[in-house]
Design a protein around this motif. Structure first.
Motif, PDB file in Angstrom:
ATOM      1  N   ARG A  81       0.406   7.302   2.883  1.00 13.79           N
ATOM      2  CA  ARG A  81      -0.320   8.554   2.694  1.00 13.79           C
ATOM      3  C   ARG A  81      -0.339   9.353   3.997  1.00 13.79           C
ATOM      4  NH1 ARG A  81      -6.025   7.791   0.337  1.00 13.79           N
ATOM      5  NH2 ARG A  81      -5.679   9.964  -0.274  1.00 13.79           N
ATOM      6  N   HIS A  82      -0.556  10.642   3.858  1.00 15.40           N
ATOM      7  CA  HIS A  82      -0.561  11.552   5.000  1.00 15.40           C
ATOM      8  C   HIS A  82      -1.719  12.522   4.832  1.00 15.40           C
ATOM      9  CE1 HIS A  82       3.384  10.883   3.016  1.00 15.40           C
ATOM     10  NE2 HIS A  82       3.688  10.320   4.171  1.00 15.40           N
ATOM     11  N   THR A 106       4.960  16.225   6.907  1.00 13.68           N
ATOM     12  CA  THR A 106       3.758  15.418   6.689  1.00 13.68           C
ATOM     13  C   THR A 106       2.989  15.078   7.965  1.00 13.68           C
ATOM     14  OG1 THR A 106       5.188  13.448   6.759  1.00 13.68           O
ATOM     15  CG2 THR A 106       4.639  14.347   4.585  1.00 13.68           C
ATOM     16  N   ILE A 146      -7.535   8.233   5.091  1.00 11.81           N
ATOM     17  CA  ILE A 146      -6.077   8.185   5.182  1.00 11.81           C
ATOM     18  C   ILE A 146      -5.645   7.692   6.557  1.00 11.81           C
ATOM     19  CG2 ILE A 146      -4.002   9.632   5.258  1.00 11.81           C
ATOM     20  CD1 ILE A 146      -5.266  11.323   3.021  1.00 11.81           C
ATOM     21  N   ASP A 159      -1.534  15.218   2.265  1.00  6.46           N
ATOM     22  CA  ASP A 159      -1.717  14.918   0.843  1.00  6.46           C
ATOM     23  C   ASP A 159      -3.043  15.435   0.315  1.00  6.46           C
ATOM     24  OD1 ASP A 159       0.665  13.513   1.017  1.00  6.46           O
ATOM     25  OD2 ASP A 159      -0.287  11.550   1.190  1.00  6.46           O
ATOM     26  N   ALA A 160      -3.984  15.705   1.214  1.00  6.39           N
ATOM     27  CA  ALA A 160      -5.334  16.064   0.787  1.00  6.39           C
ATOM     28  C   ALA A 160      -5.787  17.339   1.488  1.00  6.39           C
ATOM     29  CB  ALA A 160      -6.300  14.917   1.088  1.00  6.39           C
ATOM     30  N   THR A 196     -11.786  12.406   3.404  1.00  2.36           N
ATOM     31  CA  THR A 196     -10.499  11.908   2.923  1.00  2.36           C
ATOM     32  C   THR A 196      -9.508  11.707   4.066  1.00  2.36           C
ATOM     33  OG1 THR A 196     -10.890  13.113   0.862  1.00  2.36           O
ATOM     34  CG2 THR A 196      -8.667  12.272   1.234  1.00  2.36           C
ATOM     35  N   HIS A 197      -9.464  12.633   5.008  1.00  7.88           N
ATOM     36  CA  HIS A 197      -8.536  12.468   6.138  1.00  7.88           C
ATOM     37  C   HIS A 197      -8.890  11.249   6.976  1.00  7.88           C
ATOM     38  CE1 HIS A 197      -7.156  16.976   6.156  1.00  7.88           C
ATOM     39  NE2 HIS A 197      -6.744  16.304   5.101  1.00  7.88           N
ATOM     40  N   HIS A 226       0.823  -1.204   0.000  1.00 11.44           N
ATOM     41  CA  HIS A 226       0.000   0.000   0.000  1.00 11.44           C
ATOM     42  C   HIS A 226       0.864   1.264   0.000  1.00 11.44           C
ATOM     43  CE1 HIS A 226      -3.397  -2.469   2.099  1.00 11.44           C
ATOM     44  NE2 HIS A 226      -3.340  -2.688   0.800  1.00 11.44           N
ATOM     45  N   PRO A 227       0.437   2.291  -0.695  1.00 15.41           N
ATOM     46  CA  PRO A 227       1.191   3.554  -0.657  1.00 15.41           C
ATOM     47  C   PRO A 227       1.092   4.189   0.722  1.00 15.41           C
ATOM     48  CG  PRO A 227      -0.891   3.854  -1.807  1.00 15.41           C
ATOM     49  CD  PRO A 227      -0.757   2.384  -1.563  1.00 15.41           C
ATOM     50  N   GLN A 254      -6.481   3.955   7.010  1.00 10.56           N
ATOM     51  CA  GLN A 254      -5.583   3.100   6.252  1.00 10.56           C
ATOM     52  C   GLN A 254      -4.213   3.040   6.908  1.00 10.56           C
ATOM     53  OE1 GLN A 254      -6.522   1.255   3.316  1.00 10.56           O
ATOM     54  NE2 GLN A 254      -4.698   0.229   4.106  1.00 10.56           N
TER      55      GLN A 254
END
Length: 371
Positions: free
Chosen positions: A33-34, A127, A87, A37-38, A83-84, A30-31, A90
């Protein structure tokens, strides 16, 4: 003897990796993410501030700009900014999957990836997420954030146990470990002293339960023993008082998703018993002045977990068909009370990882880390 090992390890085909290893291997791909990023267009905070909208709030169709939003209980607005949340969840799932895999398989690759995720999400200046939830579950046109938004970080309650599982790896340096403890100490301090946190702690439904699950987990991690003791006291005086004589939770049963919320609140009450019980103060067997204990909550819900068709209350307005799923409380309570029915449910029910409505209601995805 009933043990978690016999239940948690669902046996794969001969030669195939078990579920712990499978989850860890998937997390490797999986990538990372932070929340930086959004960008959240409506947030009054900065790029390092977590932001979300209240689930059940929708634009007012009678207003040209839709403001202020109006509430439709139990009906999740798919247009809200979440979205947060995704993230963060995940990140939690990947770190915990990797930590569980490292604890079982001692594969250094798992630990290195997990520590990198933790470092970037919580510590790296570019981040990191700020240790507060000032802007969680905001309502456009009404408020920039709310106390009940603190429930969004319920998923972080599992992380301290993942971090402890990673301490045996060279990747988890003393500096990183202390940095993570400092972050959670700061967040715990914000929870306990901010107006949002004070409001959330005083609620009389699942929100207070979830607040104290987080408070207990973070206080244990940071060795804040007075706060740990305070959590035990609040379980006895405030949280267990939410239970009715029949073992149900009336505030959850009156919601538009009574089945989901009944499972959710019991799951988190049992998480508190798992987190806070000690030989000197066993919350599993504690009875309040009305003679009620967590066992009454289990006895109330268990028949409807085994046979959802017997549920005597209204069906949930959304996702009724998606529950029940495998939940950590089935494992924790099944082992503690020797209830094979709960252990069998844990063994046979589907994974709580999807759909989103299901996964977001499971605070502890990897109970191996807490046992």
């Amino acid at each position: 003897m009933l043990t978690w090992e016999k239940t948690y390890q669902i046996q794969p085909e001969q030669g195939a990796p078990g579920p712990v290893t499978q989850n860890a291997e998937q997390a490797l791909s999986h990538p990372i993410r932070h929340i930086t990023d959004a960008a959240a267009p409506l947030s009054e905070g900065g790029p390092h501030d977590y932001y979300s909208n209240g689930d059940y709030w929708w634009p007012d169709p009678e207003k040209p700009d839709g403001l202020p939003y109006i509430r439709r209980d139990g009906e999740t607005n798919p247009g809200n900014f979440d979205t947060h949340r995704h993230i963060m969840r995940q990140m939690r799932s990947d770190v915990c999957a990797l930590a569980a895999g490292y604890r079982q398989d001692k594969k250094e690759e798992y630990a290195q990836r997990a520590v990198r995720i933790l470092k970037e999400f919580f510590l790296s200046p570019e981040t990191r997420m700020n240790p507060s939830l000032t802007y969680a579950q905001a309502i456009p046109g009404i408020c920039a954030g709310r106390g009940i938004g603190i429930i969004d970080t319920l998923h972080l309650a599992e992380l301290p146990f993942a971090i402890e599982a990673l301490k045996g790896s060279p990747a988890m340096t003393g500096e990183i470990y202390q940095g993570l403890r400092d972050w959670f100490a700061q967040y715990l301090g914000w929870m306990l002293t901010s107006q949002n946190g004070i409001e959330e702690a005083s609620t009389d439904n699942n929100h207070a339960v979830c607040f104290f699950v987080q408070t207990a987990a973070f206080a244990l991690f940071t060795e804040n023993l007075p706060i740990v003791e305070m959590c035990r006291s609040r379980y006895k005086t405030h949280l267990l008082a939410q239970m009715a004589p029949n073992g149900g939770f009336p505030r959850e049963l009156e919601r538009t998703k009574p089945y989901n919320y009944s499972i959710f609140v019991l799951d988190n009450m049992i998480s508190l018993c798992q987190l806070l019980s000690s030989p000197e103060d066993d919350l599993w067997t504690y009875q309040n002045e009305k003679g009620l204990s967590i066992k009454d909550g289990i006895d109330f819900l268990l028949p409807y977990l085994k046979d959802k068709n017997s549920w005597p209350y209204p069906k949930d307005v959304m996702h009724f068909e998606d529950f029940p799923v495998r939940s950590s409380f089935m494992l924790f309570a099944g082992c503690r009370f020797g209830q094979r029915e709960l252990l069998e449910l844990y063994r046979t029910l589907s994974s709580p990882l999807a759909p989103d409505e299901v996964s977001r209601n499971n605070a502890i995805q990897f109970p191996l880390l807490l046992i």
